[in-house]
Design an enzyme around this catalytic site. Structure first.
Site, PDB file in Angstrom:
ATOM      1  CE  LYS A  84      -3.767  -2.069   2.527  1.00 23.02           C
ATOM      2  NZ  LYS A  84      -4.728  -1.903   3.579  1.00 23.02           N
ATOM      3  N   GLY A 128       4.787  -2.131  -9.342  1.00 17.89           N
ATOM      4  CA  GLY A 128       4.471  -0.989  -8.477  1.00 17.89           C
ATOM      5  C   GLY A 128       5.698  -0.500  -7.729  1.00 17.89           C
ATOM      6  CG  ASP A 151       0.724 -12.212  -9.822  1.00 16.26           C
ATOM      7  OD1 ASP A 151       0.329 -13.187  -9.159  1.00 16.26           O
ATOM      8  OD2 ASP A 151       0.472 -11.026  -9.512  1.00 16.26           O
ATOM      9  N   GLY A 194      -2.794 -14.703  -9.783  1.00 15.31           N
ATOM     10  CA  GLY A 194      -2.099 -14.281 -11.005  1.00 15.31           C
ATOM     11  C   GLY A 194      -2.524 -12.916 -11.523  1.00 15.31           C
ATOM     12  CD  GLU A 246      -6.073 -13.482  -8.488  1.00 14.51           C
ATOM     13  OE1 GLU A 246      -6.551 -13.736  -7.364  1.00 14.51           O
ATOM     14  OE2 GLU A 246      -5.052 -12.774  -8.648  1.00 14.51           O
TER      15      GLU A 246
HETATM   16  O1  F6P Z   1       0.508 -10.025  -7.089  1.00 13.47           O
HETATM   17  C1  F6P Z   1       0.529 -11.120  -6.221  1.00 13.47           C
HETATM   18  C2  F6P Z   1      -0.871 -11.462  -5.759  1.00 13.47           C
HETATM   19  O2  F6P Z   1      -0.792 -12.591  -4.914  1.00 13.47           O
HETATM   20  C3  F6P Z   1      -1.882 -11.698  -6.867  1.00 13.47           C
HETATM   21  O3  F6P Z   1      -1.753 -12.939  -7.489  1.00 13.47           O
HETATM   22  C4  F6P Z   1      -3.173 -11.498  -6.128  1.00 13.47           C
HETATM   23  O4  F6P Z   1      -4.196 -11.101  -7.010  1.00 13.47           O
HETATM   24  C5  F6P Z   1      -2.840 -10.382  -5.159  1.00 13.47           C
HETATM   25  O5  F6P Z   1      -1.436 -10.387  -5.013  1.00 13.47           O
HETATM   26  C6  F6P Z   1      -3.467 -10.524  -3.799  1.00 13.47           C
HETATM   27  O6  F6P Z   1      -3.178  -9.392  -3.052  1.00 13.47           O
HETATM   28  P1  F6P Z   1      -3.377  -9.289  -1.469  1.00 13.47           P
HETATM   29  O7  F6P Z   1      -2.193  -9.975  -0.831  1.00 13.47           O
HETATM   30  O8  F6P Z   1      -3.406  -7.839  -1.203  1.00 13.47           O
HETATM   31  O9  F6P Z   1      -4.645  -9.993  -1.134  1.00 13.47           O
END
Ligand code: F6P
Length: 372
Positions: A84, A128, A151, A194, A246
């Protein structure tokens, strides 16, 4: 080795290292490689906690050889991470209407870097994190990027560490649902992570011999998936295994958003398509269906050997760049060769699965259905 050989030609004497974005297996292997190499060359290493958040809040600690001993096989990151904290757009509370109040914390971070005498930053992260590093590079901080993400969607590199472990976990899950699907003559849908890239689903789907693979890059026809499941039943194969990204979406439909976090630079969290596909198939075919969401299991635990090796190579190359004065570069692997590109090459871009990718062709040749 004599002392002069062990001094970095670039003259760098103190570096900071941080892990940003979502964690993944192999981060500790990079921290270990960077810290050991740096200390060997007389460079002091300061670990910044929780990614750029630690730079904003001035949470910095010196890393010793002891700190990085015995961490090669550990999942997560000893430094902590945050997905974040973008210093250029950092949420500092809420406005009256409930929207986040943003503040640019670049100057605050620059002050902390100066106070600690940090001349260079090794930033281990995804797109990011590389974007967040750019303003520091523009202000004279020497930045080196190391690409991570389960990913595998970072632009400029063929592979990121963390991916092999996630594929291993997802493959194991798909293998395990195989026997229970066969026992109960069910359709089993396994939803894997992903984001907008289908690399995990594609690789785990092929590795597990999944019957159907649904990718964000190939919108699927629900009708075709249902026909495929029914045809299998009619042939006597009374179960179907589906590896579902997803980010997958039906033709003419949208991705399913599980939550929105407005304080995150990438606020969308995907999730729910596995359940939707499973319910739709059961309704349309009357074949009993179940779904499993693998979620963060794919990001946890010890890295597989390939990720430990890749992470160590990236850490080594990052230090090579830093010691030889090749700054603002991102360590990459292209065509099996370790190299580097401009650190901004990966910023705000995604490397998606090309529809004509050789692995998709290989999967099709063993009758895998992509729903198209
Ligand atoms: O980018 C890595 C990842 O695990 C993605 O595959 C997934 O969509 C996202 O981060 C989940 O994010 P968070 O940990 O914020 O739930």
């Amino acid at each position: 080795m004599s002392t002069p050989d062990r001094v970095a030609a670039s003259g760098i004497t103190r570096i900071g290292v941080l892990t940003g974005g979502g964690d993944c297996p192999g981060l500790n292997a990079v921290i270990r490689a960077v810290t050991k190499d740096a200390i060997f060359h007389g460079i002091e290493v300061l670990g910044i906690e929780d990614g750029f958040l630690g730079l904003i809040e001035d949470r910095v600690r010196r890393l010793t050889l002891d700190d990085v001993s015995n961490i090669l096989t550990d999942g997560g990151t000893i430094l902590g991470s945050s997905n974040k904290a973008n210093p250029q757009k950092f949420a500092v509370g809420k406005n009256e209407d409930g929207t986040p109040k943003w503040r640019d914390m670049t100057d605050v971070c620059m002050t902390h870097l100066e106070v600690h005498g940090i001349e260079a930053l090794v930033v281990i992260g995804g797109d990011g994190t590389m974007s967040a590093a750019k303003p520091f590079a523009d202000r004279g901080i020497k930045c080196i990027g190391v690409p991570k993400t389960i990913d595998n969607d970072l632009y400029g590199t063929d592979i990121t560490f963390g991916f092999a472990t996630a594929v291993h976990v997802a493959t194991d899950a798909l293998d395990r649902v195989h026997s229970t699907a066969a026992s109960h003559h069910r359709v089993m849908v396994v939803e894997v992570m992903g984001r907008n890239a289908g690399w995990i689903a594609l690789h785990a789907g092929v590795a597990s011999g999944s019957d159907v693979i649904l990718l964000p890059e190939i919108p699927f026809s629900l009708e075709k998936v249902c026909e495929f499941c029914l045809a299998r039943s009619q042939r006597g194969k009374r179960f179907t295994i589906i590896a579902c990204s997803e980010g997958a979406k039906p033709l003419g439909g949208e991705q399913i958003v599980e939550r929105v976090d407005p304080t995150s630079p990438d606020p969308i969290r995907l999730g729910g398509i596995g359940k939707w596909v499973s319910n739709q198939i059961e309704d349309c075919t009357e074949i009993e269906s179940r779904h499993v969401v693998l979620g963060h299991v794919q990001r946890g635990g010890t890295p597989v050997a390939a990720d430990r090796v890749l992470a160590t190579q990236f850490g080594h190359h990052a230090m090579h760049l830093l010691k030889t004065g090749n700054f603002n570069r991102l360590a990459v692997m292209q065509g099996g060769v370790l190299g580097d590109v401009e650190i901004t090459a990966a910023a705000d871009k995604q490397r998606l699965v090309p529809k004509d990718h050789a692995l998709i062709a290989a999967a099709r040749s063993v009758y895998t259905c992509f729903g198209d």
